[in-house]
Structure formats: structure tokens, C-alpha cells
Design an enzyme around this catalytic site. Structure first.
Site, PDB file in Angstrom:
ATOM      1  N   CYS A  21      18.318   2.559  34.980  1.00 13.20           N
ATOM      2  CA  CYS A  21      18.642   3.885  35.506  1.00 13.20           C
ATOM      3  C   CYS A  21      18.533   4.879  34.363  1.00 13.20           C
ATOM      4  O   CYS A  21      18.075   4.519  33.280  1.00 13.20           O
ATOM      5  CB  CYS A  21      20.035   3.894  36.115  1.00 13.20           C
ATOM      6  N   LYS A  36      37.769   5.982  39.237  1.00 14.88           N
ATOM      7  CA  LYS A  36      36.613   5.409  39.952  1.00 14.88           C
ATOM      8  C   LYS A  36      36.329   3.993  39.473  1.00 14.88           C
ATOM      9  O   LYS A  36      36.157   3.082  40.275  1.00 14.88           O
ATOM     10  CB  LYS A  36      35.378   6.289  39.700  1.00 14.88           C
ATOM     11  N   ASN A  37      36.296   3.812  38.150  1.00  7.57           N
ATOM     12  CA  ASN A  37      35.837   2.523  37.622  1.00  7.57           C
ATOM     13  C   ASN A  37      36.904   1.426  37.693  1.00  7.57           C
ATOM     14  O   ASN A  37      36.624   0.270  37.384  1.00  7.57           O
ATOM     15  CB  ASN A  37      35.298   2.688  36.196  1.00  7.57           C
ATOM     16  N   ARG A  60      19.758  -1.664  32.250  1.00  8.15           N
ATOM     17  CA  ARG A  60      21.140  -2.125  32.506  1.00  8.15           C
ATOM     18  C   ARG A  60      21.077  -3.565  33.012  1.00  8.15           C
ATOM     19  O   ARG A  60      21.223  -3.836  34.206  1.00  8.15           O
ATOM     20  CB  ARG A  60      21.850  -1.189  33.497  1.00  8.15           C
ATOM     21  N   ARG A  72      29.357  11.563  43.073  1.00  6.28           N
ATOM     22  CA  ARG A  72      29.521  10.098  43.035  1.00  6.28           C
ATOM     23  C   ARG A  72      30.819   9.725  42.314  1.00  6.28           C
ATOM     24  O   ARG A  72      31.425   8.707  42.626  1.00  6.28           O
ATOM     25  CB  ARG A  72      28.351   9.448  42.279  1.00  6.28           C
ATOM     26  N   ASP A 130      31.299   7.227  28.663  1.00  3.38           N
ATOM     27  CA  ASP A 130      31.361   8.106  29.839  1.00  3.38           C
ATOM     28  C   ASP A 130      31.879   9.503  29.495  1.00  3.38           C
ATOM     29  O   ASP A 130      31.912  10.380  30.360  1.00  3.38           O
ATOM     30  CB  ASP A 130      32.234   7.474  30.941  1.00  3.38           C
TER      31      ASP A 130
END
Ligand code: EPU
Length: 438
Positions: free
Chosen positions: A117, A22-23, A122, A400, A308
Site C-alpha cells: 500500500c 481504532k488499532n 506490507r 477510515r 502513525d
């Protein structure tokens, strides 16, 4: 709200294929804004974050179509709109990735400020500092970043902050520098594999970049970038999440298409705890037979233990023998999952950026709520190790960043039932992004 019901204490066995990261996908999609030709991205995971960024890019004149289940085709159609749609941009952090490319290619960008968040504050001060050093004029009005520059100019830019390097900040400056005049030197650059993947994509498009993967990246601006065919790297966080699932549930699985070299820090911690890793060519076998041992560890920028993976590892540590201390020095506030893990019987005390975990807890099923992506994955993993039935709500957070996590775990022998339709059906193609309702 989607939810999954998990019947715990089932061991995991079999093979699971790891998706593209994803990243890596998200900044590379944004980087296509810099190009003239057509980009084809392969191994793109089917995630709601990918869809949201696709809708943002579509509004910015980049057509994004899924030509195959895991293939995206991107091509510039029109460069008039430089304003990032508010509704979609504030729902994901990666919306900020369009700032550097828009400014470099179109000379103007109006992008909503990403807010704080559940991971904590952030800020984007380092992104803005870098772009200002390249000559951009930037102001903040009405919740937007408004940036303009006739032509960005290369400069020496130091990107270290209070928590180390910045991944998307490095991505933004790297992308902007490819079309800037002269040479840009990024110091204290992020070294994450996802940054290397972005640099590799840009190089294939014609950019001149050296040093990606080290803390100093040098970029010599070019006049124009073309599109290219690019394969996204495997998702080290998805692979790590399955490794944690086996650590909690027990069993023996094969991670197919995983990159062991991107997972050294996680392997080191988990091997100490008693999880066995065998590395083959593009596969990793992960086994856990006996009890787990407690350990102390800290989430750090790459090549350290990824933040993560912190929530998933925290779930594993609740089942280990002894007291563990898990510190997150990248996001010291990233601990909202602790309260929900406590409902399952975990014994965890938070002390600032640290969680002190006393194990082994005898976890028992309960009703818990996910409030973010990795925290949600951590709750599903804890459900696998709990006696009886666990219901995890808020699965849209998990969607997500994981492609059908519940189905993949079920294929390995977990008992998980989802209430509500998944965002994407296997085998079904998405509509072109411009034809989708928000
Ligand atoms: N920071 C600043 N100033 C900035 C930017 C960041 O002080 O201008 C601080 C942050 O507050 C944080 C630290 O620097 O304490 C690192 O943040 P970073 O900028 O590296 O995070 P990011 O680039 O916004 C990406 C991933 C995150 C991942 C972090 C850290 C994407 C789309 N997001 O975010 O992924 O946690 O790097 O590795 O690539 C996830 O996938 O669940 C996720 C949150």
C-alpha cells in the site's frame, strides 16, 4: 471523493473527547471469533474501517450490531464459512486479523493476501511463520492464504523482523495461541498498548496470558473462551493528532479521556519543540504560544515515537525554526504526503527513510490530495497553519481512522467545511452490519 475546505490561521481552544483506539478495536473485534458467548465492546469509534471489518465478520458468521453510538455487540451465529470476503478484506490491513482466530477455532481459513500500500511493502511472512510453527499447513494460491490445522500446538515463536516487532503479527499469534494445545512463547512480541488491550480482552474471556506489554508473552491454551464486556483504550494517535493541530494552529486545548502514559515519546519530542503539556487525571492540556524549535526524531516500535504520528509531526516540523530530520524506521516508504505538503509551501527533501525539513515555511493554502489515513490528517493540520484556503480531497482515507475529525476541529475553533456527507451522522445508529450495502 469527499473533500474539506479549510480557512487557515485560526487558533484552537476548548475541550475535545478522545475516542476509543481504532488499532485496539479491530483485532479485538476479530478475537470475538474465538469465543462462544456474547461480547460487548464499549468506546468503539465510528470509523469506516470498523464498518468494513464488521461486514467481514458478519460474512464469517459473527453477528455484529451497534447497540449504542459507541457500543458493539458481537456473537457467533454460525461457523460454517471460513472464507474471508475478498472485496472487503483487501481494502484494509486488519482483515488479516481473522486468520489466527479462524484457524484456532475452526481449523481452516481462506484469507486474501493483503497487498502493498502507500506505506510501502506490507508482508505477512511473520504471521505465517508463527502459525506454521504452531503446526498449521499454509499455502498461497490465487491471491489467498489457505491455512489448515487439526489442532494448533503451542511453540516458541520469535516474531522480530527487519523493522522490529509486528503489531498485527503478534495479535494473530496471541489469538491463535489462546485455543492451542499447550504453551506458546512469543519472543520479540510487539509491546504496543493495543496489544495489551487485546490481551486484557482475551483474559476476561478466559484466556491464560502473561507478559503482554513486554517482548515475551506466554500463553497457555484453554478449551474454550466466553464473551465479555470490554472498554476499548483511548486512541493515542487521535489524541496526538489533536496535539499536533494545536502545535500548528496555536491555542490551548484539553484532551479528555487521553492516556498520557501511552504518549510519552510524542510528548518528549513536542515539549522539546516548545509545546506545553499538563497532565491531569484522564485529561491532558496542550498549549502552544511561542514559535516552535526544529528537532531530529525517529519513528520506532512502541514505546518509541509512533509511525502513525510521523506524517502529522512532519506537518508540524515544517513550521518550526531550523532544520529537522524525521526518520521512519518502521515504514521507510511512508512519505507520500511530502509532495502534497510541498504544494502548501513546505521545504522538505526526502533521503531514503528520512525527511529533511527546513523551517519555518510560510504555508499558503492550495488544493491537495490525501492518499492515506495519517497522510490525510497531516494535510488537514497543514491547512490549519496555512494562510488562506486549503482544499484537501480524498477525505474518505481520513474517515477510515478518525471519527469526524473535521467536526471536532471545528468545535475547537477551526474553520472547516466538508463537501459531501460524512459516513456517519452524530447520534444516528448504524444498521446491523448484515443489512448494509457493501
Ligand atoms: N513486517 C514484516 N513482516 C510481517 C509483518 C510486518 O516485515 O509479517 C514489517 C512491516 O512491513 C513494517 C513493520 O514490520 O515495516 C511493522 O509492521 P506491523 O506488522 O507492526 O504493522 P501492522 O501490524 O500491519 C499496525 C497498525 C498500523 C501501524 C503499524 C505499526 C493496525 C490495524 N495497523 O499495522 O496502523 O502503522 O501497526 O505501528 O493496527 C494506521 O493506523 O494508520 C496504521 C497504518
Amino acid at each position: 471523493m469527499s473533500e474539506v475546505k479549510i480557512e487557515g490561521e485560526k487558533q484552537l481552544h476548548g475541550t475535545v473527547k478522545v475516542n476509543g483506539a481504532k488499532n485496539a478495536t479491530l483485532p479485538i473485534m476479530a478475537a470475538a471469533l474465538l469465543t462462544e458467548g456474547r461480547t460487548v465492546l464499549d468506546r468503539v469509534p465510528r470509523l469506516t474501517d470498523v464498518r468494513t471489518l464488521g461486514i467481514i465478520l458478519d460474512a464469517l458468521g459473527l453477528s455484529v450490531e451497534r447497540s449504542n453510538e459507541h457500543t458493539l455487540e458481537l456473537k457467533i451465529e454460525d461457523e460454517k464459512n471460513c472464507e474471508c470476503p475478498h472485496k472487503h478484506a483487501i481494502s484494509m490491513r486488519a482483515g488479516i486479523c481473522v486468520l489466527g482466530p479462524l484457524l484456532a477455532k475452526r481449523g481452516y481459513a481462506r484469507v486474501p493476501l493483503p497487498g502493498g500500500c502507500v506505506l510501502g511493502d506490507r508482508p505477512v511472512d511473520l504471521h505465517l511463520k508463527g502459525l506454521r510453527a504452531m503446526g498449521a499447513e499454509i499455502k498461497q494460491r490465487g491471491g489467498y492464504i489457505i491455512a489448515s490445522a487439526d489442532k494448533l500446538k503451542g511453540n516458541r515463536i520469535y516474531l522480530g523482523g527487519p523493522h522490529g516487532s509486528t503489531v498485527l503479527g503478534t495479535a494473530n499469534i496471541l489469538m491463535a495461541a489462546t485455543l492451542a494445545e499447550g504453551v506458546t512463547l512469543i519472543e520479540h512480541a510487539a509491546t504496543e498498548p493495543e496489544i495489551c488491550d487485546l490481551a486484557n480482552y482475551l483474559k476476561k474471556c478466559g484466556a491464560s496470558i502473561t507478559g503482554a506489554g513486554t517482548h515475551t508473552i506466554e500463553v497457555e491454551g484453554v478449551q474454550q473462551l466466553e464473551g465479555c464486556l470490554h472498554h476499548i483504550i483511548p486512541d493515542r494517535i487521535e489524541a496526538g493528532t489533536f496535539a499536533c493541530a494545536v502545535a500548528i494552529a496555536g491555542g490551548d486545548i484539553i484532551l479528555k479521556d487521553a492516556r498520557a502514559d501511552h504518549m510519552a515519546a510524542l510528548r518528549d519530542v513536542m515539549e522539546y519543540m516548545g509545546v506545553n503539556f499538563e497532565i491531569g487525571s484522564k485529561i491532558i492540556r496542550v498549549r502552544r504560544e511561542g514559535p516552535l524549535k526544529a528537532t531530529d526524531c525517529t519513528a520506532l516500535p512502541y514505546p518509541g515515537l509512533p509511525t502513525d504520528m510521523q506524517p502529522q509531526l512532519l506537518s508540524v516540523l515544517t513550521t518550526a525554526m531550523g532544520t529537522s530530520v524525521l526518520t521512519d524506521s518502521v515504514y521507510p516508504e511512508r512519505f507520500t504526503h511530502i509532495g502534497e505538503l510541498a504544494r502548501l509551501g513546505a521545504d522538505i527533501v526526502r533521503q531514503g527513510p528520512q525527511a529533511v525539513i527546513r523551517g519555518p515555511a510560510s504555508l499558503s493554502g492550495a488544493y491537495v490530495q490525501a492518499s492515506d489515513l495519517r497522510g490525510g490528517a497531516a494535510l488537514i493540520l497543514a491547512g490549519l497553519g496555512s494562510e488562506g484556503e486549503t482544499v484537501v480531497t480524498g477525505i474518505e482515507h481520513v474517515d477510515r481512522g478518525y471519527e469526524r475529525l473535521d467536526e471536532k476541529l471545528t468545535a475547537l475553533g477551526a474553520k472547516i467545511v466538508r463537501k459531501g456527507a460524512p459516513p456517519f451522522q452524530a447520534g444516528q445508529l448504524q444498521l446491523p452490519f448484515h443489512k448494509q450495502a457493501g
